[in-house]
Design an enzyme around this catalytic site. Sequence first.
Site, mmCIF file in Angstrom:
data_model
loop_
_atom_site.group_PDB
_atom_site.id
_atom_site.type_symbol
_atom_site.label_atom_id
_atom_site.label_comp_id
_atom_site.label_asym_id
_atom_site.label_seq_id
_atom_site.Cartn_x
_atom_site.Cartn_y
_atom_site.Cartn_z
ATOM 1 N N PHE A 177 0.843 -1.191 0.000
ATOM 2 C CA PHE A 177 0.000 0.000 0.000
ATOM 3 C C PHE A 177 0.878 1.241 0.000
ATOM 4 C CE2 PHE A 177 0.875 -1.156 4.351
ATOM 5 C CZ PHE A 177 1.152 0.052 4.980
ATOM 6 N N CYS A 178 0.287 2.366 -0.435
ATOM 7 C CA CYS A 178 0.970 3.658 -0.421
ATOM 8 C C CYS A 178 -0.098 4.741 -0.247
ATOM 9 C CB CYS A 178 1.787 3.874 -1.693
ATOM 10 S SG CYS A 178 0.817 3.769 -3.215
ATOM 11 N N THR A 179 0.271 5.992 -0.377
ATOM 12 C CA THR A 179 -0.653 7.081 -0.055
ATOM 13 C C THR A 179 -1.903 7.071 -0.926
ATOM 14 O OG1 THR A 179 1.267 8.421 0.552
ATOM 15 C CG2 THR A 179 -0.839 9.561 0.339
#
Length: 312
Positions: A177-179
């Site tokens: 996951f990331c922003t």
Amino acid sequence: MTSPFKVVAFYQFAHFPDFVAKQPILLNLFHARHIKGTVLLAAEGINGTIAGPAAAIDGIIAEITAITGLSDLEPKYATAQDMPFRRTKVRLKKEIVTIGPVAADPLSKVGQYVEPEDWNALISDPDVILIDTRNSYEYGVGSFKNALDPQTESFGEFPSYIREKLKAKPDAKIAMFCTGGIRCEKASSFMLHEGFEKVYHLKGGILKYLERIPPEKSLWEGSCFVFDERVAVGHGLVQSEYSICHGCMNPVSPMDRRSPKYEEGVCCPGCADKLTDAQKASNRERQRQINLAKARGEKHLGPHPAEMEHHT
């Protein structure tokens, strides 16, 4: 309380050969709509976060689509009491998110998207290796429980982390996951090229998860760092009580600000012992100019560390 400003983050990987010609058109559009923020354009697509009056932002995605021909921008909306950007920038880049000279093309190969509503079940599987693809200062503000921190200072270090730490586990089930989702597009593509077979990533990123998943059902802990003057947001994309340290450009929590090593505009507990006396003196002078501008009812126009390279 009604928020006077609206923020939208968006991106799309696409074949975009005429991206250079779109730069002045988009810049003129944003100026005309009183919109600020940063948009990156490259042959591989578009990536941006912008803010402005709510009425202007409500129609801006349709206008960007009309100009660029890109119709799958997956916008993530939030509100802000103050304008979170100081400038309007449309930049031409080689990559809309920089991973470096490795095989990572989301247009040819990408991991399996997981909707926010299905994310909890996936990461609750004990056989899943959960990886936060963001940088350490972002991880320190908040992350999912039991997520691994690659301890990177830039996304370009991520391939080395994978090759050094996980290359021996090509059959592992990987969730990332990331922003806002964009880094995972490249990260998952890279991992598939490296021979990993079971690669999953959170569609829309942390921002979409915090937008859709209520706190009582959430597995997120802390806040999510964002690259503007809001600094960090929580569930419902409500602004959190973080600020930016002008000494090291890292996020500062309310607890950090209570430390004797914190000095507004100068240093925080993380950098107080690392900065030289000359650096601290320079920062104090900058803060003095900011305070003088505030006293005059003006806004200091010097560079703000929150407006770093956009990486959603």
